[in-house]
Design a protein around this motif. Structure first.
Motif, short mmCIF file in Angstrom:
data_model
loop_
_atom_site.label_atom_id
_atom_site.label_comp_id
_atom_site.label_asym_id
_atom_site.label_seq_id
_atom_site.Cartn_x
_atom_site.Cartn_y
_atom_site.Cartn_z
N LEU A 29 0.83 -1.20 0.00
CA LEU A 29 0.00 0.00 0.00
C LEU A 29 0.87 1.25 0.00
CD1 LEU A 29 -2.78 -0.94 2.60
CD2 LEU A 29 -2.74 -1.33 0.12
N ASP A 30 0.74 2.03 -1.05
CA ASP A 30 1.44 3.31 -1.17
C ASP A 30 0.42 4.40 -0.86
OD1 ASP A 30 2.45 5.77 -2.17
OD2 ASP A 30 3.78 4.71 -3.54
N LEU A 31 0.57 5.03 0.30
CA LEU A 31 -0.43 6.02 0.73
C LEU A 31 -0.53 7.19 -0.24
CD1 LEU A 31 -0.06 6.23 4.62
CD2 LEU A 31 -1.30 4.60 3.20
N THR A 32 0.59 7.58 -0.82
CA THR A 32 0.56 8.69 -1.78
C THR A 32 -0.25 8.33 -3.01
OG1 THR A 32 2.70 9.52 -1.02
CG2 THR A 32 1.95 10.25 -3.18
N ASP A 33 -0.02 7.14 -3.53
CA ASP A 33 -0.78 6.70 -4.71
C ASP A 33 -2.25 6.51 -4.37
OD1 ASP A 33 -0.85 5.64 -7.52
OD2 ASP A 33 -1.58 3.86 -6.47
N LEU A 34 -2.54 5.96 -3.19
CA LEU A 34 -3.94 5.80 -2.77
C LEU A 34 -4.62 7.16 -2.66
CD1 LEU A 34 -3.70 3.00 -0.06
CD2 LEU A 34 -4.81 2.84 -2.29
N SER A 35 -3.87 8.16 -2.21
CA SER A 35 -4.43 9.51 -2.11
C SER A 35 -4.75 10.07 -3.48
CB SER A 35 -3.45 10.43 -1.37
OG SER A 35 -3.97 11.73 -1.26
N VAL A 36 -3.85 9.84 -4.44
CA VAL A 36 -4.09 10.30 -5.81
C VAL A 36 -5.35 9.64 -6.37
CG1 VAL A 36 -3.21 10.22 -8.17
CG2 VAL A 36 -1.68 10.84 -6.30
N GLN A 37 -5.48 8.34 -6.14
CA GLN A 37 -6.61 7.61 -6.71
C GLN A 37 -7.93 7.92 -6.02
OE1 GLN A 37 -6.18 6.02 -9.52
NE2 GLN A 37 -4.00 6.53 -9.40
N SER A 38 -7.89 8.17 -4.73
CA SER A 38 -9.12 8.34 -3.95
C SER A 38 -9.51 9.78 -3.70
CB SER A 38 -8.99 7.62 -2.60
OG SER A 38 -8.02 8.27 -1.79
N GLY A 39 -8.53 10.69 -3.73
CA GLY A 39 -8.81 12.07 -3.36
C GLY A 39 -8.84 12.28 -1.87
N VAL A 40 -8.46 11.26 -1.10
CA VAL A 40 -8.44 11.34 0.35
C VAL A 40 -7.01 11.66 0.80
CG1 VAL A 40 -8.86 10.09 2.52
CG2 VAL A 40 -10.31 9.66 0.51
N PRO A 41 -6.81 12.63 1.69
CA PRO A 41 -5.45 12.96 2.15
C PRO A 41 -4.75 11.76 2.78
CG PRO A 41 -7.00 14.68 2.80
CD PRO A 41 -7.82 13.53 2.27
N THR A 42 -3.44 11.71 2.63
CA THR A 42 -2.69 10.56 3.14
C THR A 42 -2.87 10.36 4.64
OG1 THR A 42 -0.72 11.96 3.36
CG2 THR A 42 -0.92 10.66 1.34
N GLU A 43 -2.93 11.47 5.41
CA GLU A 43 -3.07 11.32 6.85
C GLU A 43 -4.42 10.72 7.23
OE1 GLU A 43 -4.07 15.68 5.84
OE2 GLU A 43 -2.61 14.14 5.23
N VAL A 44 -5.45 11.02 6.44
CA VAL A 44 -6.77 10.43 6.68
C VAL A 44 -6.77 8.96 6.28
CG1 VAL A 44 -9.24 10.54 6.10
CG2 VAL A 44 -7.92 12.65 6.40
N ILE A 45 -6.09 8.64 5.19
CA ILE A 45 -5.98 7.24 4.76
C ILE A 45 -5.34 6.39 5.85
CG2 ILE A 45 -4.80 5.68 3.17
CD1 ILE A 45 -5.20 7.74 0.98
N ALA A 46 -4.28 6.91 6.47
CA ALA A 46 -3.60 6.17 7.53
C ALA A 46 -4.55 5.89 8.69
CB ALA A 46 -2.39 6.96 8.02
N VAL A 47 -5.38 6.86 9.03
CA VAL A 47 -6.35 6.68 10.12
C VAL A 47 -7.39 5.64 9.74
CG1 VAL A 47 -8.21 7.81 11.39
CG2 VAL A 47 -6.04 9.00 11.05
N LEU A 48 -7.90 5.71 8.52
CA LEU A 48 -8.93 4.77 8.07
C LEU A 48 -8.40 3.35 8.00
CD1 LEU A 48 -10.65 6.85 5.22
CD2 LEU A 48 -11.52 6.38 7.52
#
Length: 206
Positions: A29-48
């Motif tokens: 899981l690459d948080l930066t790439d997930l953020s690009v794909q989802s539009g969700v900030p990386t810090e929020v992704i980490a929490v989720l």
């Protein structure tokens, strides 16, 4: 409709169960790439991903933020951003209307009360059609749903790497079952016994 948090938790659990040979989430899981794909900030992704909740956000601010995100991450072939005029004209709107909507919403956002609405559905659909080819609901999707959608290609890759998808699903189920407490194992065994009896009865009738 399934609860977005439950759906996300199930996807994350499936990913965890498919990680073998000492691999961890950080390996796939690459948080930066997930953020690009989802539009969700990386810090929020980490929490989720850790089972937490996303911060409350006004729906209009979310949509505007994702419009800005699209312009910054879905660039032209020459590396420049799409103009507001280019985007707006694709669905019959004016550059000024789109620019004012985005920039006006960005100003003094903290001073405005939260609202349940957002930009017109036709505007959202037009923007999504410009970037994705069709309306997808991406702009307004809650963070859990947006992240869950972004995780699906990764889950599919892991399932494919584990072999046929049916076999991968069975492996996930077995690994999940192995972690069950004794009382849950007894319940599961009862279900298995019932299914076996039904299968034998059906075979006897053939």
């Amino acid at each position: 409709m399934r609860d977005p948090r439950s759906a996300l938790a199930e996807t994350v659990s499936r990913i965890d169960l498919l990680l073998t040979d000492g691999r961890t989430r950080d390996d796939v899981l690459d948080l930066t790439d997930l953020s690009v794909q989802s539009g969700v900030p990386t810090e929020v992704i980490a929490v989720l991903l850790d089972g937490g909740e996303a911060p409350a956000q006004d729906i209009s601010d979310r949509i505007i933020g994702r419009i800005v995100h699209l312009r910054e991450t879905r660039l032209r072939p020459d590396g420049t951003r799409h103009s507001y005029e280019e985007i707006a004209s694709s669905f019959g709107a004016s550059r000024a209307s789109l620019s004012n909507m985005v920039n006006g919403r960005k100003k003094d956002a903290a001073a405005r009360p939260a609202r349940s609405g957002g930009p017109l559905a036709s505007t959202q659909a037009g923007i999504e059609r410009f970037f994705f080819g069709e309306p997808t609901g991406w702009l307004s999707a809650d963070p859990e749903t947006a992240l869950n959608d972004a995780l699906q290609p990764i889950l599919k890759q892991l399932r494919t790497a584990a072999g046929d998808t049916v076999g991968a699903d069975r492996a996930v189920a077995l690994r999940a079952a192995a972690a069950l407490p004794a009382d849950k194992w007894e319940l599961l065994q009862g279900v298995i016994d019932t299914l076996e009896k039904q299968a034998r009865a059906e075979l006897a009738q053939e």
